[in-house]
Motif scaffolding. Structure first.
Motif, PDB file in Angstrom:
ATOM      1  N   ARG A 277      17.211  15.354  18.854  1.00 32.87           N
ATOM      2  CA  ARG A 277      16.360  15.770  17.731  1.00 32.87           C
ATOM      3  C   ARG A 277      16.373  14.762  16.581  1.00 32.87           C
ATOM      4  NH1 ARG A 277      16.682  20.667  13.302  1.00 32.87           N
ATOM      5  NH2 ARG A 277      16.801  19.061  11.745  1.00 32.87           N
ATOM      6  N   TYR A 278      17.518  14.142  16.367  1.00 30.70           N
ATOM      7  CA  TYR A 278      17.628  13.244  15.213  1.00 30.70           C
ATOM      8  C   TYR A 278      17.188  11.814  15.503  1.00 30.70           C
ATOM      9  CZ  TYR A 278      22.024  12.170  17.560  1.00 30.70           C
ATOM     10  OH  TYR A 278      22.966  11.823  18.489  1.00 30.70           O
ATOM     11  N   VAL A 279      16.634  11.580  16.691  1.00 33.46           N
ATOM     12  CA  VAL A 279      16.078  10.267  17.000  1.00 33.46           C
ATOM     13  C   VAL A 279      14.570  10.416  17.150  1.00 33.46           C
ATOM     14  CG1 VAL A 279      16.019   8.363  18.651  1.00 33.46           C
ATOM     15  CG2 VAL A 279      18.180   9.504  18.144  1.00 33.46           C
ATOM     16  N   ARG A 280      13.846   9.653  16.362  1.00 40.35           N
ATOM     17  CA  ARG A 280      12.394   9.781  16.354  1.00 40.35           C
ATOM     18  C   ARG A 280      11.739   8.534  16.893  1.00 40.35           C
ATOM     19  NH1 ARG A 280      10.302  11.408  10.483  1.00 40.35           N
ATOM     20  NH2 ARG A 280      11.713  13.157  10.141  1.00 40.35           N
TER      21      ARG A 280
ATOM     22  N   LEU B 127       8.254   2.501  16.428  1.00 37.85           N
ATOM     23  CA  LEU B 127       9.558   2.455  15.778  1.00 37.85           C
ATOM     24  C   LEU B 127      10.447   3.570  16.309  1.00 37.85           C
ATOM     25  CD1 LEU B 127       8.617   2.070  11.991  1.00 37.85           C
ATOM     26  CD2 LEU B 127       9.334   0.264  13.556  1.00 37.85           C
TER      27      LEU B 127
ATOM     28  N   LEU C 101      13.517   5.765  14.841  1.00 38.76           N
ATOM     29  CA  LEU C 101      14.287   6.068  13.635  1.00 38.76           C
ATOM     30  C   LEU C 101      15.477   6.937  13.989  1.00 38.76           C
ATOM     31  CD1 LEU C 101      11.506   6.914  11.009  1.00 38.76           C
ATOM     32  CD2 LEU C 101      12.601   4.719  11.482  1.00 38.76           C
ATOM     33  N   ALA C 102      16.631   6.568  13.459  1.00 36.73           N
ATOM     34  CA  ALA C 102      17.865   7.318  13.673  1.00 36.73           C
ATOM     35  C   ALA C 102      18.632   7.256  12.353  1.00 36.73           C
ATOM     36  CB  ALA C 102      18.652   6.687  14.812  1.00 36.73           C
ATOM     37  N   PRO C 103      19.719   8.025  12.220  1.00 39.23           N
ATOM     38  CA  PRO C 103      20.460   7.981  10.961  1.00 39.23           C
ATOM     39  C   PRO C 103      20.811   6.549  10.553  1.00 39.23           C
ATOM     40  CG  PRO C 103      21.297   9.743  12.331  1.00 39.23           C
ATOM     41  CD  PRO C 103      20.290   8.996  13.153  1.00 39.23           C
ATOM     42  N   GLU C 104      20.341   6.131   9.401  1.00 46.97           N
ATOM     43  CA  GLU C 104      20.643   4.803   8.849  1.00 46.97           C
ATOM     44  C   GLU C 104      20.193   3.640   9.736  1.00 46.97           C
ATOM     45  OE1 GLU C 104      22.251   4.321   5.883  1.00 46.97           O
ATOM     46  OE2 GLU C 104      23.075   6.293   5.465  1.00 46.97           O
ATOM     47  N   ARG C 105      19.340   3.935  10.714  1.00 51.07           N
ATOM     48  CA  ARG C 105      18.957   2.874  11.635  1.00 51.07           C
ATOM     49  C   ARG C 105      17.456   2.888  11.893  1.00 51.07           C
ATOM     50  NH1 ARG C 105      23.771   1.848  11.492  1.00 51.07           N
ATOM     51  NH2 ARG C 105      25.179   1.343  13.215  1.00 51.07           N
ATOM     52  N   MET C 106      16.926   1.702  12.118  1.00 57.34           N
ATOM     53  CA  MET C 106      15.541   1.577  12.516  1.00 57.34           C
ATOM     54  C   MET C 106      15.481   0.486  13.571  1.00 57.34           C
ATOM     55  SD  MET C 106      12.482  -0.266  11.965  1.00 57.34           S
ATOM     56  CE  MET C 106      12.597  -1.213  10.470  1.00 57.34           C
TER      57      MET C 106
ATOM     58  N   ALA D 157      22.979   4.958  24.808  1.00 56.43           N
ATOM     59  CA  ALA D 157      23.886   6.106  24.857  1.00 56.43           C
ATOM     60  C   ALA D 157      25.112   5.842  23.981  1.00 56.43           C
ATOM     61  CB  ALA D 157      24.307   6.388  26.295  1.00 56.43           C
TER      62      ALA D 157
ATOM     63  N   LYS E 272      25.251   4.140  21.391  1.00 53.01           N
ATOM     64  CA  LYS E 272      24.862   4.231  19.977  1.00 53.01           C
ATOM     65  C   LYS E 272      24.464   5.653  19.614  1.00 53.01           C
ATOM     66  CE  LYS E 272      23.187  -0.512  19.539  1.00 53.01           C
ATOM     67  NZ  LYS E 272      22.038  -1.321  19.974  1.00 53.01           N
ATOM     68  N   GLY E 273      24.514   6.551  20.583  1.00 56.60           N
ATOM     69  CA  GLY E 273      24.147   7.942  20.311  1.00 56.60           C
ATOM     70  C   GLY E 273      22.655   8.173  20.203  1.00 56.60           C
TER      71      GLY E 273
ATOM     72  N   HIS F 156      13.005   5.923   5.766  1.00 53.64           N
ATOM     73  CA  HIS F 156      14.175   6.770   5.548  1.00 53.64           C
ATOM     74  C   HIS F 156      14.264   7.156   4.085  1.00 53.64           C
ATOM     75  CE1 HIS F 156      15.831   4.928   9.308  1.00 53.64           C
ATOM     76  NE2 HIS F 156      16.407   6.103   9.431  1.00 53.64           N
TER      77      HIS F 156
ATOM     78  N   TYR G   2      12.104  10.353   7.297  1.00 53.07           N
ATOM     79  CA  TYR G   2      13.358  10.684   7.971  1.00 53.07           C
ATOM     80  C   TYR G   2      14.358  11.012   6.867  1.00 53.07           C
ATOM     81  CZ  TYR G   2      17.033  10.540  11.444  1.00 53.07           C
ATOM     82  OH  TYR G   2      18.058  10.888  12.281  1.00 53.07           O
TER      83      TYR G   2
ATOM     84  N   ASP H  46      17.021  15.989   8.642  1.00 55.55           N
ATOM     85  CA  ASP H  46      17.315  15.271   9.885  1.00 55.55           C
ATOM     86  C   ASP H  46      18.796  14.983  10.079  1.00 55.55           C
ATOM     87  OD1 ASP H  46      14.654  14.593  11.124  1.00 55.55           O
ATOM     88  OD2 ASP H  46      14.318  13.834   9.103  1.00 55.55           O
ATOM     89  N   HIS H  47      19.530  14.831   8.983  1.00 60.58           N
ATOM     90  CA  HIS H  47      20.879  14.289   9.123  1.00 60.58           C
ATOM     91  C   HIS H  47      21.702  14.561   7.866  1.00 60.58           C
ATOM     92  CE1 HIS H  47      23.646  10.688   8.749  1.00 60.58           C
ATOM     93  NE2 HIS H  47      24.015  11.177   9.900  1.00 60.58           N
TER      94      HIS H  47
ATOM     95  N   VAL I 238      30.371   6.155  16.606  1.00 61.11           N
ATOM     96  CA  VAL I 238      29.880   4.865  16.113  1.00 61.11           C
ATOM     97  C   VAL I 238      30.536   4.626  14.758  1.00 61.11           C
ATOM     98  CG1 VAL I 238      27.843   3.593  15.334  1.00 61.11           C
ATOM     99  CG2 VAL I 238      27.682   5.116  17.317  1.00 61.11           C
TER     100      VAL I 238
END
Ligand code: SF4
Ligand code: SF4
Lengths: 95, 363
Positions: free
Chosen positions: A17-20, A31, A33-38, A88, A90-91, B56, B83, B107-108, B221
């Motif tokens: 859910r938290y990966v877009r 793109l 998008l993940a927590p603090e990551r692009m 995987a 990197k979650g 973000h 996000y 989201d987080h 991580v």
């Protein structure tokens, strides 16, 4: 406690859910998008990511890609599994 | 050349906070509740940010949960397609509120801890019982199914607990752990003499993180932000001034970095007077150090300027008195030797008195 997800051809994966994954109109590219990551996925990564539907096994995705690219199945399988294991770790994908 | 859109925006929704961390990067002069932007203004800022290309958004503070309208703000951020990340101490969260935030589309969550032991945490955060409460909140976040990052700012006082901090993050079911050495602005600057790690501590910390990354591959991580005072090359602060990030203060000032207001003579625009997009592309503060034209030597003719953009402007200003100087972390800076004065001859057990974050007496 979480265990490491080991990806093989029998895995069935999806984006949590938290990966877009989406197309960015402004930047005209896909793109992730993940927590603090692009991430900007390359063409192959994108083809794989789009097929992670939580239903198909990875072997099926490899079959399709090998056919579509008229490439050797073994090479495709190695590349796909390597990429998915990285994601995987990197979650970014889950079962 | 057209300006690429910003990637991230940090909204400091409020400076109010139930904690009083000695490493807090908020400015010495904290904004009071009455001076904060209202709900509609934050919602408008979020819409403008999304239109501008921000991907973000980080809702932070102070403690963002101190705002009763946080759910509405999160709702707007998510409705605008951003996000949305909540950076919180956790103290004002309970199960019903977490559920409402989750429903609003959050989201987080990034939850801060001050140490691994309750005793050390209370000493750093200035609040007894806070640590125990945070552990409960971390469990709740997991139960609701929101992804969790644990954030720990490390320094000379708590580095001895780094291994246990990592173990705690695993135990709490976090996906990510952010271990960040204190950045010496705001209250961390006030407490710099007590927080600066020794060289030996720093080397050990780096090793501990590297070993843990290997051991916990695929399970946790770990992001690691090093202490740059001990370094010889500066980091690309904010990914370059005015290149990626926007920071909005509780009272609506738009800053290229959360600490930028400490630089004398820079004028900042406010979202109440000007559209965000215009501030980003034309605002005086954003243009001041964008690109390379403002640079003097040795940065101007240095090939690394494309990598580090001359380092941190705030640090250059704080330590040399001129924000156009290279970040003194750089060994090519004429001021580099200044840093040794802050990093050499430290004893782990030397404990200068800690100053806890607080509002100034004169409102
Ligand atoms: S660092 Fe501590 S005092 Fe500062 S805003 Fe965060 S929780 Fe509050
Ligand atoms: S001289 Fe300037 S650009 Fe070159 S490494 Fe040092 S800070 Fe970076």
């Amino acid at each position: 406690m979480r265990e490491r997800l080991l990806v093989d051809e029998s895995s069935v994966l999806h984006l949590p859910r938290y990966v877009r994954l989406g197309f960015d109109q402004l930047r005209a590219c896909w793109l992730v998008l993940a927590p603090e990551r692009m991430y900007v996925p390359d063409k192959i990564a994108l083809e794989i990511l789009k097929r992670l539907d939580g239903v198909r096994r990875i072997e099926l995705i490899v079959d399709t890609l090998a056919k579509e690219h008229a490439a050797e199945r073994k090479t495709i399988a190695t590349d796909v599994l390597k990429l998915l294991q990285e994601l995987a770790d990197k979650g970014l994908v889950s079962t | 050349m057209s300006l690429p859109p910003p990637l991230g925006m940090l909204c400091e929704l409020t400076h109010r906070c139930p904690m009083s961390c000695v490493y807090c990067s908020n400015p010495g002069e904290l904004v009071r509740g009455a001076g904060e932007l209202d709900t509609q203004s934050w919602q408008r800022v979020l819409e403008e940010a999304a239109a501008l290309g921000v991907l973000h958004v980080h809702l932070s503070g102070g403690e963002p949960c101190a705002r009763a309208d946080l759910e509405q703000i999160v709702g707007q951020a998510c409705a605008s397609g951003l996000y949305t990340n909540l950076i919180t101490s956790g103290l004002l969260l309970d199960a019903p509120r977490l559920e409402r935030l989750c429903e609003a589309g959050l989201d987080h969550i990034q939850l801060s801890i001050q140490a691994a032991s309750a005793q050390m945490a209370a000493r750093i955060g200035g609040r007894k019982g806070a640590h125990e409460r945070k552990l409960e909140v971390a469990q709740l976040v997991g139960q609701i199914g929101l992804p969790l990052t644990i954030n720990a700012v490390v320094h000379r006082q708590n580095l001895s607990e780094l291994e246990s901090i990592i173990a705690l993050a695993v135990e709490l079911g976090a996906q990510r752990l952010e271990v960040a050495h204190a950045q010496y602005v705001g209250w961390a600057l006030v407490n710099r003499a007590a927080l600066m790690p020794t060289r030996a501590q720093l080397d050990e910390a780096t090793e501990v993180v590297e070993r843990a990354r290997e051991r916990l591959l695929g399970r946790l991580v770990i992001d690691y932000v090093v202490s740059d005072y001990h370094g010889v090359r500066p980091k690309a602060c904010m990914g370059g001034w005015g290149r990626r990030f926007i920071n909005v203060s509780p009272d609506g000032f738009v800053l290229p970095c959360h600490a930028a207001q400490l630089i004398d003579g820079l004028r900042f625009d406010n979202v109440q007077a000007r559209a965000l997009g215009e501030i980003w592309s034309e605002g005086e503060a954003f243009c001041a150090f964008r690109g390379f034209d403002w640079m003097a030597e040795p940065c101007r003719s240095c090939p690394r300027k494309e990598i580090d953009f001359g380092g941190c402007r705030c640090q250059a200003f704080l330590l040399t008195g001129d924000a156009r100087n290279p970040d003194p972390v750089c060994e090519l800076s004429a001021h580099h030797s200044l840093l040794a004065g802050h990093t050499c001859g430290l004893a782990i057990d030397a404990a200068p008195e800690l100053v806890y974050r607080h509002y100034s007496r004169t409102p």
